[in-house]
Scaffold this active site. Structure first.
Site, PDB file in Angstrom:
ATOM      1  N   GLU A 251       0.993  -1.093   0.143  1.00  0.00           N
ATOM      2  CA  GLU A 251       0.036   0.046  -0.100  1.00  0.00           C
ATOM      3  C   GLU A 251       0.871   1.279  -0.077  1.00  0.00           C
ATOM      4  OE1 GLU A 251      -3.067   0.078  -0.549  1.00  0.00           O
ATOM      5  OE2 GLU A 251      -3.730  -2.047   0.180  1.00  0.00           O
ATOM      6  N   CYS A 285      -2.596   8.842   2.187  1.00  0.00           N
ATOM      7  CA  CYS A 285      -1.829   8.311   0.882  1.00  0.00           C
ATOM      8  C   CYS A 285      -2.894   8.443  -0.200  1.00  0.00           C
ATOM      9  CB  CYS A 285      -1.635   6.663   1.032  1.00  0.00           C
ATOM     10  SG  CYS A 285      -2.915   5.996   1.902  1.00  0.00           S
ATOM     11  N   GLU A 459      -6.259  -4.137   0.610  1.00  0.00           N
ATOM     12  CA  GLU A 459      -6.726  -4.245   2.188  1.00  0.00           C
ATOM     13  C   GLU A 459      -8.220  -4.284   2.158  1.00  0.00           C
ATOM     14  OE1 GLU A 459      -3.750  -1.579   4.314  1.00  0.00           O
ATOM     15  OE2 GLU A 459      -3.086  -3.638   4.797  1.00  0.00           O
TER      16      GLU A 459
END
Ligand code: NDP
Length: 485
Positions: A251, A285, A459
């Site tokens: 990620e 992010c 995820e």
């Protein structure tokens, strides 16, 4: 007097706090004041060994428990996290500097959601029966084994749970290394899992910098590595994992586009741009940091954006009225200030913010640049701070091409009242986690992750189960075996 944020010891291994003061001291600095509130020690090779051997030994018995039993423990941990939400949120604020107004609703609560969701799924992980005439194949979904989780500093509780909960639901054990910047919260997750009944050793936490992460990733006993971090770190960790043919979830960073067409509801679009740039002071992010605004509404959008950004309340993060906190560290503040200077030098028009706030701590004013062009540094590189770049566009075709012209592909958003166009545009954008007339929602039920350099794997959601388990297929012959000789 010891600060309340100081943990009992640096690491949590085999169900208890463990210390080894021979490890390099890591000071924990409260970003709102610059004050040192705690110290932990980086894991020595002996601590790394203890964590890995413990997790390896605990995994098999954990995987042999029924999914219902494992799930019950995870759901109990979710309940404990919710009961202690206030205390955990205060710790998260000390760890990261994020305002309590945010941490009360986005951190331990999000971690609890993951524990509850994957706890609920644990008993439903089954295989298939594939009939082949008289013979058949059956499949079993099995744990990978020993997993390593490595976290970034922006969501220390959430990241530990987003990795730990699906890993444990599938019957894996985990050694988790938080970012050295935010070492406190993952220890609480480990403590709560034990309290909820998890066997000692299934979820362990060790502290340290990149070299401790490196030691974990390269250990031959490790079957999977899940990293949340930057693209350069991701490339190193992915390469190290490939050497041992380990599974990975990456990620990583982004420079995501948020596209606002001139038929959009302006206030909703401004709200989306604020959520996608200034939540957690921009340290997210998936942020939509390239805000493409169609020319017809540009000035109206900028005026409303400047007005609403002016309502941000910078101040003591522990005051629930504060809506905008500091950068996580002085270093991160200086990196972001450097990008702001670059934006000014390269000719972007400063709409608001643009400097360090005149107060203690590592605060930067929420900053908006307009007239940003695709080649400017602030439009190309991930800043990871409260700096929004507004770019103009004329046509749908043009904006989609420009939005995709980046190595990243984490998120993308579109604001328009034309739903046909919304779905068409999202369909053409190269991104993993997308939004229509919204931005930055991350419910545990939805897959989360990027394409291109922003990562591999997903995820959350049922997708995460696939990334923490593997399928065994078993051919069963009912008749005689035919052989050529
Ligand atoms: P880093 O990439 O610097 O670090 C991430 C983690 O990896 C840290 O725990 C770090 O340890 C560790 N690490 C560093 N080098 C190595 C190595 N060689 N081997 C193993 N582990 C290593 O990221 P930041 O902590 O600065 O976080 C910010 C980045 O994370 C941004 O790029 C952001 O976009 C990304 N991010 C991505 C998210 C996503 O889900 N896609 C969510 C949140 C952030 P240490 O820092 O202690 O040295």
């Amino acid at each position: 007097m010891t600060h309340p944020a100081q943990p009992k010891a640096s690491h949590f291994i085999n169900g208890e706090y463990v210390e080894d003061t021979a490890g390099t001291p890591i000071p924990v600095i409260y970003a709102a004041t610059g004050e040192q509130i705690a110290t932990v020690h980086a894991a020595t090779p002996a601590i790394v060994e203890q964590a890995l051997s413990t997790a390896k030994a605990a995994q098999k018995a954990w995987a042999k428990m029924t999914g219902t039993e494992r799930g019950r423990i995870l759901r109990r941990a979710a309940d404990i996290m919710r009961e202690r939400n206030h205390e955990l949120s205060v710790l998260e604020t000390y760890d990261t500097g994020k305002p309590l107004q945010e941490t009360l609703v986005a951190d331990a609560t999000s971690g609890a959601d993951a524990l509850e969701y994957f706890g609920g799924l644990a008993a439903s992980l089954t295989g298939e029966h594939i009939p082949l005439g008289e013979d058949w194949v059956y499949t079993k979904r099995e744990a990978l084994g020993l997993c390593v989780g490595i976290g970034a500093w922006n969501y220390p509780t959430q990241i530990a749970c987003w990795k730990g909960a699906p890993a444990l639901a599938c019957g894996n054990s985990m050694v988790f290394k938080p970012s050295e910047t935010t070492p406190l919260c993952a220890l609480k997750v480990a403590e709560i899992l034990i309290e909820a009944g998890a066997p000692a050793g299934v979820f362990n936490v060790v502290q340290g910098m990149g070299e401790v992460g490196g030691a974990l990733v390269t250990d031959p006993r490790v079957d999977k590595v899940s990293l949340t971090g930057s693209v350069p770190t991701g490339k190193k960790v992915y390469a190290a994992a490939a050497e041992g043919m380990k599974h990975v979830t990456m990620e990583l960073g982004g420079k995501s586009p948020l596209i606002i067409f001139d038929d959009a509801d302006i206030d909703n679009a401004v709200g989306g741009a604020i959520n996608g740039n200034f939540y957690s002071s921009g340290q997210v992010c998936s942020n939509g940091t390239r805000v493409f605004v169609q020319k017809g509404i540009k000035e109206k959008f900028l005026a409303r954006l400047a007005e609403r950004t002016g309502n941000a309340i910078l101040g003591d993060p522990m005051d629930e009225a504060t809506s905008f906190g500091p950068m996580v560290t002085e270093n991160q503040m200086n990196i972001v200030l450097g990008y702001i200077e670059k934006g000014k030098e390269e000719g972007a028009r400063l709409i608001c913010g643009g400097k360090r706030a005149d107060m203690d701590g590592y605060f930067i004013e929420p900053t908006v640049f307009a007239d940003v062009t695709d080649d400017m540094t602030i439009a190309r590189e991930e800043i990871f701070g409260p700096v929004m770049s507004v770019l103009d566009f004329d046509t749908e075709e043009e904006v989609v091409a420009r939005a995709n012209d980046t190595e990243f592909g984490l998120s993308a958003g579109v604001f328009t009242k034309d739903f046909t166009r919304a779905h068409r545009v999202i369909g053409n954008l190269e991104a993993g986690s997308c939004f229509i007339n919204s931005y930055n929602d991350a419910p545990v039920e939805a897959p989360f992750g990027g394409v291109k350099a922003s990562g591999v794997g997903r995820e959350n959601s049922k997708e995460a189960i696939k990334h923490f388990s593997q399928v065994k297929s078993v051919y069963v012959r009912m008749g005689d075996v035919e052989a050529a000789f």
